[in-house]
Every structure is written in C-alpha cells, then in structure tokens.
Design an enzyme around this catalytic site. Structure first.
Site, PDB file in Angstrom:
ATOM      1  N   GLU A 103      11.947  -0.046  -4.284  1.00 37.66           N
ATOM      2  CA  GLU A 103      12.345   1.412  -2.919  1.00 37.66           C
ATOM      3  C   GLU A 103      13.008   2.410  -2.794  1.00 37.66           C
ATOM      4  OE1 GLU A 103      10.520   0.559  -0.654  1.00 37.66           O
ATOM      5  OE2 GLU A 103       9.241  -1.437  -0.775  1.00 37.66           O
ATOM      6  N   ASP A 250      -0.086  -1.618  -6.362  1.00 38.59           N
ATOM      7  CA  ASP A 250      -0.557   0.080  -5.843  1.00 38.59           C
ATOM      8  C   ASP A 250      -0.508   1.099  -6.782  1.00 38.59           C
ATOM      9  OD1 ASP A 250       1.263  -0.727  -4.483  1.00 38.59           O
ATOM     10  OD2 ASP A 250       0.859  -0.269  -3.042  1.00 38.59           O
ATOM     11  N   GLU A 362      -0.501   4.536   4.312  1.00 42.88           N
ATOM     12  CA  GLU A 362      -1.974   4.692   3.852  1.00 42.88           C
ATOM     13  C   GLU A 362      -3.130   5.170   4.069  1.00 42.88           C
ATOM     14  OE1 GLU A 362       1.580   2.442   1.729  1.00 42.88           O
ATOM     15  OE2 GLU A 362       0.443   2.122   3.919  1.00 42.88           O
TER      16      GLU A 362
END
EC number: 3.2.1.-
Length: 903
Positions: A103, A250, A362
C-alpha cells in the site's frame, strides 16, 4: 451524448471532487484519511483498529499525497501547487509505525512520483511550479530507501510490512516475523521502483523489484502457468493455491503488461501473454472470472467473485482483447444496476456474498478504457449512472461514505484515499475532451493507483540489462504473442454496433440467469415432447439417464474414495438448448444441497455388541439417519443381527423369516437409504444397520455423516437406521462368522454394562471389572470424534452414496475451512466452489452419499459419553487379571482380537 451534456457531467465530477477533497482538507488534514460521518480525521492508533486495512495508514497525510496528480488532471493547478507545498512542509516519512509495503508503494511512493511527473511538466510549461526543484522526487527516494529493508529475504520477495522508522530486524520494529505475502503485494512494485530508478539514476530500486518479479515467474505452476494467491517469502512455496484475477493477484498481472509498456522489456510482455493465455483458458468463463486451483485448473476454487476483478476488462483493453472485456464489464454493470454498487463479493448467481462497498474505482477504470477503445457512447451512460449513484447513496455532508451494506444502503465512516486518487480521475477523463486537459494523457501510463508516470522513462537511465530471461526456461507459443493490438479506430467506426452485439445477450444475465429455461420446459410439455431430466429423478444405473447427461455436457467422474463427481462443460453439450438443460440440472443438484443443509444435524449414535463374549465392551460409532425412529427420544433398540437378502436391500427381501424381529444388516449402494429401510421394515426387521461398501473406510479417517431421506415423506419408516463404515461393519460380520448369534444394542450413546447385563447370569468379574482395564477395553468414540473433527471439507457438496448409485442422491453440509491435511490437495475434496453458476462454461458439483457431516456435534457427544462413565456404578470389587484369564480365557482371546483391530 451531446458535448453539452458531457461537459455538464464533467463539471459535476469536479464539484464532487471538491466536496470530497475540500472536506478532507478542512476536517481531516493532516490525518491520513477523512471519516466522513463524524467529520474528523482518521489517525492510526487513535481509532479502533480495523486490522490489515489500517496498514495503509502511516501518519503521512495519505489522502493528500494520493490526490496530487488528480488535482492536475482535473485542471486544478493552483490547488496542486498549494498541495505540494503542504506535503513538503508537513509530511514526515520517519514515523514509528508499521505499514504495508504494497500500500505504501502504490499510494505514497506512487503519489509522490506522480506528483513529481506532473510538477516537472507544469514547470516546463512555464506558468506554475517554477520554484519546484525535484523536492517530491527526493521524498520519494527517501521513502524508497525506507522500503528496501523489506527485500532482505533469500527469495527477494519483500516482507509484507515494514516499520518506517526502524525497518525490519530491530526489536522496536514490531514486524519481520511474517512468512507469507500475497502475489500482488510482491509483484506490484516494478512501475514505481523502476520509475524511481529512472528518475534518480539509483538502479537498486528497479533491481529489487525485478528480482521479486523474476522469483514469482519462476514459481508459477508450470503445467497451468498460473500463480497462487499467497506465497512463502522464504521458501517460495505456495500457501494459498487458488488462482484468479481478483484480490491477492490482480495487479501482478497488470504490472507485467504495464512494465512492458513503460520499460520496453520484451520479457515482461512474454510473461504476461503466457499468464493471459492461462487465464483465458481456465479462469475466464464468460462473462464470469472464477478462481481455480493452480494444480487442477479445471476445478473451480469458489463460487463467488470479488469486486477487485473489475479492473480486468480495462487490462484486457490494453492487451487488445476487446470482446471478453465488453462481456465481463457488462456483467459487472448488471450487478451494479441491481445493487447500486458492486458488492465486495458476489456469487455466480449474482447474489451478495460480502455486502460492503468501499467506493472502489476499478469498474470506473474499466469503463474509461472501454470508452477510449470503442468510442461507444454507451459507456458514457454507464459513467453517468456511477455519478448518480455516488451522489444519491454515498454522498454525506462531510464527503462520500463507503457503503457498509449495499442491500440496506447503510454507511461506514470511511473514505479511502484511492477514492480521490482514482475514481474522480477516471470519471473526469471519461467525459473530458482532449482540450479540457492541460497535458497529453497519452504520454503517461497509469499505475494501479492511477498515478501517472511518463513514458519517456523507457529510454532514461537504462542501466538494467534487457536480456530476455523469460525464453530461457519456458517454451513459448508464438501464436500467443501478438506484438500489436487491433486498431479500434478502424474496428468500431466500421461496425458501430459491434460492442452492442456483444452486450445484448448479457442484458438479463443478473435478473434472469437462464431466461429460456422455464420456457423450454413449458414448450416441451405443450409439444408432447419428453421434459428435460430433473435432478430428483436421476438414476445412475439408468443408461437412458446417462445418455441424457452426456447430451447435456454433464460427465460422471468416479473418485477413489467412492464418490461420484458431476462436471458440466457447456461447450460439450449437443446444442445450446441442451447446455441450458444441463445448467438447470446442475442448479437443481445445488438446490438439493441447500435443502439438506436445512435439515437437522444429528449427533453420532452407538452400536454396542452385547452378546457373548463382548457383553457391551465393543462400541462402534455409527452415523444416524434423518428418518425413522429417533434413538435420542426413544428407548434403545436391542436385538440379534441378520444379513438381508438381497444384501443391498434394494428390493423385497427373499429371507423375511431370517430378519423377522431382528436388526437387518444391509450394504450401502444401488438405491436410496429410505428404500432400504422400507424393505427391511416390511420384512419385519426391528432396525437396520447399513454397512459401507467402500472397503477400508473407517470413522477413524472419514467424517461421520447422517443418512438423508429420499426427498419424499419418510414418516412411514418407524424403525431405527444406523450407518457403519466398512471397518466397523466388518467387526459385526466377523463376529457373526465366529459366534453365529450376535446381539447388538442401537442407542444414542453407549450404555454401561450393569444396565446391559441386568438380569443375566454373568460372572461378577465381568460386571465388577478393573476400571483400568475398562479404560483399555472401552473403544474410544471420543477419539473417533476428534479424528473426524479434523477432517473437514468445503461449504457444500452434492453427494451420491456410491459410485454406481447416484440415485442415492443426498447432500453433505460441511464447514468451509479445509484442514491442513486437505489443503494441499483441496481439489480432491470436490468443494462446492466447483458448483458454478449457469452462465459458466463449466459447472462442477460433487456427488457422494446421502450423508451430512456431523463434525460440529462430535465434541459435544464425546463430552456426553464421558459424563456417563460406566465405572461409576460397577462396584468396588476388583478381580486380578490372572483370575480373569483362568476363568474366562475364551473371552479374553476374543477381546484381544478386537484390540488388534484398534477398537
């Protein structure tokens, strides 16, 4: 859509951003994030911990840094200049706080680099940022060095967390003990780290990120070319062996393709194409994207999808594979229209699995890329829907609040930084004309956090060798490597209805997953044709039924443990109509499973051999039935045993005189349990014991289960029915061969010997036996329970009792988690995640016994057995072992035989 309406929507996006950003700056800054319901900042340590979610917070004004390049894209250059000054003045990167490496990289390092990229662009234009002298880049470099200690592993994969002040190793760091990380966590570094190296000339960052990517590529599953979700950072062993394109994996795929775009290294494209071929071969089941097992990629690992996979259509656009991108995007849009937002997870039949929605961007990202590729105004309408839903359902006085439950519309006091970093960027670009943006967006690539990195970095500070290491250890299929993408400027203007023609079949995918299924049945009845095969009528011994299954694309797989697995490949069906019938048939099997789950879960029962020479010392753990006499509510059933003829008990018994007034022994298989019970009851049996036909099965190694009914009314069955595995059943059969007359007691729990032998002429030392010996002699159903408790399977299974008899259709309801013993070979458990939705090309469901797992009840039963310790009432007289051997040698020999069987 007219230019005026697009401008109006663009201005609406600007106003929404001002509302979110303005409230953050007014009520939360310098905290990391805004809490929009309470109008205050979220500071790490001052609010209740939210677990891993808080690892993104590092007391470094996260939302401000994440929003820097969004300000420039939205043409807010003055606000951008002010924001950069605040970052340089106020932000401290040397805090004693443990943060997520992943992150911090994509949000903070990426935010600083994106801000630097646009700062130098503005400076070159000569109006803004004239004072700027790479200060953001220096902060990024400082942060980069703070993240490097995380890579101090033998594999080169980084630790998942690091202390910004103390690093990894020091005691004060409070981290560095982790062994696992997610694939995306280790594989989503190359863009930011390579950009940092190219901007600064310090090659170490790109080297570390490349090493991590190389290791992941090496550890891919070679036969499927898929990667798992989590990996051990020290050994490289896969910890979670399911694979998909959503959470945990992903952005690993995203960064392989974008690393090729940004850095020009062919090996990244070759790796991406190899993975992409596997994704489209195994995971893509249009319009669904379902996780599979990396070692058995034809088996689905779950029956739900998470919201993070919504980025994938956008990635497919970059790849140039437009058709599946349109299909998956349309499916997701239908889910959004049903629930207003995309739930964090939803099932293959589009029901909510996890109801939260933290305002993820997304889907907006994929919408933007599809509009760029197709020019189809349909995607402008999709964007308009997103704007309307955000304002209608998520907007609050102090910003925008995440949805706690999309079904109820309840809010969560949370506004993540990615909402400002990505959502408003993509929505604004969707409606903006080229002249609305003060720079050429085509000169930049988006990171996974939508930060902008300039493409000219590909030719800057190229100190890394571009030697192609991919082809050295894999044979590549040349047909999979298109070095160009289809020219959408030619494709779509020539066929403006192309995208619409792909979307149209999916319009009703959510509300009516199989719209023609019901009509098909009704038409069959009207035309006089034979209706499709229903799951409740299916019999595996019926050749006609097996032929119908084949026609529907459903195949039977016989497993080693006696189960039969049903797998559907719609593509193998004789026609699309037959494929629909097959999908409906599989769904009916799932519904049968749901019905069984609702039935009462019963504890295990006991079969106690009470005749000479056992006298209650041998107790066999038995599975109950969901029908017949309930032994927990009625007195136990006692009687001699007799084998039925036919042994499977599937037809009228030919030896009724032999079982009259006795407990009938019957073998599992060939028909429903309830049918067996009726046949022996009609012959006059007072009870029944079904013995497993799967040789070697034992309650020591298999989960206990209960025998289910046949889906019909079973109130006519009045006798008790119990189930014994093969090993336990053979003890009774051996006793019959040895002693001919064998009497057993069927009960809810083992009875003490005083009760069993009451009124019998038995030597006192049998009743008053040594308690220590009793402990040795008494078979431990508690141990059976514990071993059974350790063996769990996944959430739903549709079971048929044996290989030859799927008509004994019944369903297991089992806990979702796998035991360590099962985890490595989870596919063999045939989990319910294999049961896919009708829209899939493959649909899988496991079929075995009409049995329901009893794991949850076993411990309670063990405790009950302990409470009823038979030693309590057996008296105090203890006979020496020599005397017992002298007086009753035959019984001792018989019991020793039982001990050899570990009972």
């Amino acid at each position: 859509m007219s230019r005026e309406e697009r401008q109006k929507l663009g201005n609406q996006v600007l106003e929404m951003f001002d509302h979110a950003y303005g409230n953050y700056m007014e009520h939360a800054y310098p905290a990391d994030e805004l809490m929009p319901l309470t109008c205050r900042g979220r500071v790490r340590g001052q609010e209740p911990s939210r677990g891993d979610v808080d690892d993104a917070l590092g007391k470094f004004s996260l939302t401000l840094i994440d929003s820097l390049d969004t300000l420039v894209v939205l043409n807010k250059t003055k606000e951008f200049e002010d924001a950069v000054r605040k970052v340089l003045r106020d932000v401290n990167l040397d805090n004693d706080v443990v943060v997520s490496v992943f992150e911090t990289n994509i949000r903070v390092l990426g935010g600083l680099l994106g801000g630097h990229s646009l700062a130098i662009m503005l400076k070159e234009k000569g109006e803004y940022m004239q004072w700027y002298n790479d200060e953001l880049l220096q902060m990024a470099k400082q942060l980069g060095y703070k993240l490097l200690p995380a890579f101090n592993t033998t594999s080169g994969l980084p630790y998942p967390r690091i202390n910004l002040k103390f690093g990894i190793r020091k005691p004060e760091a409070r981290t560095g003990t982790e062994t696992d990380t997610c694939t995306a966590c280790a594989g989503t570094l190359i863009l930011e780290f390579a950009a940092l190296s190219r901007f600064t000339g310090a090659t170490i960052f790109e080297e570390y990120a490349r090493k991590a990517l190389d290791f992941l590529w090496e550890k891919r599953q070679r036969s499927s070319n898929l990667v798992g979700v989590t990996i051990n950072i020290h050994t490289g062993d896969w910890v979670r062996k399911d694979s998909g394109v959503g959470a945990g994996i992903d952005s690993y795929y995203e960064y392989l393709l974008k690393a090729y775009v940004l850095l020009g290294d062919d090996s990244f494209l070759e790796r991406f194409n190899t993975h992409y071929d596997a994704i489209m071969r195994y995971i893509s089941q249009p319009p669904l994207l379902l996780d599979v097992h990396i070692h058995k990629p034809m088996l689905n690992a779950r029956t739900w999808m998470d919201a993070l996979l919504a980025f994938f259509p956008g990635l497919q656009v970059l790849k140039g594979d437009i058709r599946p991108a349109i299909e998956t995007h349309e499916m997701l849009y239908q889910v959004i229209k049903k629930h207003n937002f995309l739930p964090e997870a939803f099932t293959t039949d589009f029901r909510v699995h996890w109801a939260q929605h933290p305002l993820r961007p997304e889907f907006a990202e994929s919408t933007y890329f599809l509009y760029k590729a197709t020019g189809d105004p349909y995607y402008l309408e999709v964007g308009k829907t997103l704007i309307e839903n955000l304002n209608k359902y998520a907007r609050v006085p102090c910003g925008f609040a995440a949805m706690k439950d999309v079904r109820t519309g309840s809010h969560e006091d949370r506004m993540d930084s990615f909402f400002l970093a990505e959502m408003f960027k993509y929505l604004y670009l969707l409606f903006a004309d080229k002249e609305d943006i003060i720079f050429d967006i085509e000169d930049y690539i988006f990171t996974t956090e939508a930060h902008l990195l300039p493409l000219w970095l590909s030719t800057t500070n190229q100190s890394i060798s571009k030697k192609n290491t991919t082809s050295e250890y894999t044979e590549l299929d040349d047909s999979n490597f298109d070095w160009t993408c289809p020219n959408t400027q030619i494709l779509f203007p020539n066929d403006p209805l192309y995208a619409q023609s792909i979307r149209e079949p999916l319009k009703n995918v959510v509300d009516k997953s199989c719209p023609r299924g019901i009509i098909r049945v009704e038409e069959s009845f009207r035309s006089g044709a034979k209706p499709p095969l229903r799951a409740r009528d299916f019999m595996a011994t019926n050749p006609e039924h097996l032929e119908i299954l084949k026609k529907m694309g459903v195949s039977l797989i016989h497993l080693k443990d006696g189960r039969v697995q049903l797998v559907q490949h719609a593509i193998q069906a004789a026609s699309s109509i037959d494929a629909e019938d097959g999908l409906r048939f599989m769904q009916e099997m799932i519904e049968l499973s749901s019905q069984q789950q609702k039935e009462q879960q019963l504890p295990p029962r006991a079969v106690q051999i009470v005749s000479h020479p056992f006298f209650g010392r041998v107790v066999l753990t038995a599975g109950p039935a969901q029908f017949g006499l309930d032994l927990s509510k009625h007195k136990e059933t006692r009687g001699f045993v007799a084998s039925s003829k036919p042994y499977n008990g599937c037809s009228e018994l030919t030896n009724p005189e032999a079982v009259m007034g006795k407990i009938a022994l019957i073998q599992r298989g060939q028909c429903m349990f309830a049918e067996k019970a009726r046949n022996i009851q009609n012959a006059g049996a007072i009870g029944g014991i079904v013995i497993d036909d799967n040789e070697g099965s034992s309650s020591d190694t298999a989960p206990l289960f209960q025998m289910a009914g046949d889906g019909k009314d079973t109130d006519d069955i009045k006798i008790p029915m119990l189930f014994l595995f093969s090993k336990e059943g053979s003890i009774i059969l051996d006793a019959i061969r040895e002693y001919e007359e064998v009497e057993v007691l069927l009960s809810d729990k083992a009875k003490d010997r005083a009760a069993i032998l009451k009124g019998k002429m038995i030597p006192s030392y049998i009743i008053n036996s040594n308690p220590e010996m009793e402990n040795e002699e008494q078979p431990s159903s508690e141990n059976d329970s514990q071993s059974a408790e350790q063996i769990t399977s996944s959430s739903q299974e549709v079971d048929l009792v044996d290989q030859g008899s799927p008509e004994e259709s019944s369903l297991k309801s089992q806990p979702e988690s796998l035991s360590p013993a099962d985890t490595d070979n989870a596919a063999s458990v045939s989990p319910s995640e294999q049961i896919s939705h009708p829209m899939e090309n493959r649909e899988t469901t496991s079929l075995d016994g009409e049995c329901t797992d009893l794991d949850n009840q076993l411990q309670e039963q063990s405790e009950t057995e302990e409470d009823s310790n038979p030693n309590v009432s057996w008296g105090k007289k203890v006979q020496p072992i020599d005397s017992i051997l002298a007086d009753w040698n035959e019984d001792i020999e018989a019991f020793e035989m039982m001990e050899k069987d570990e009972l």
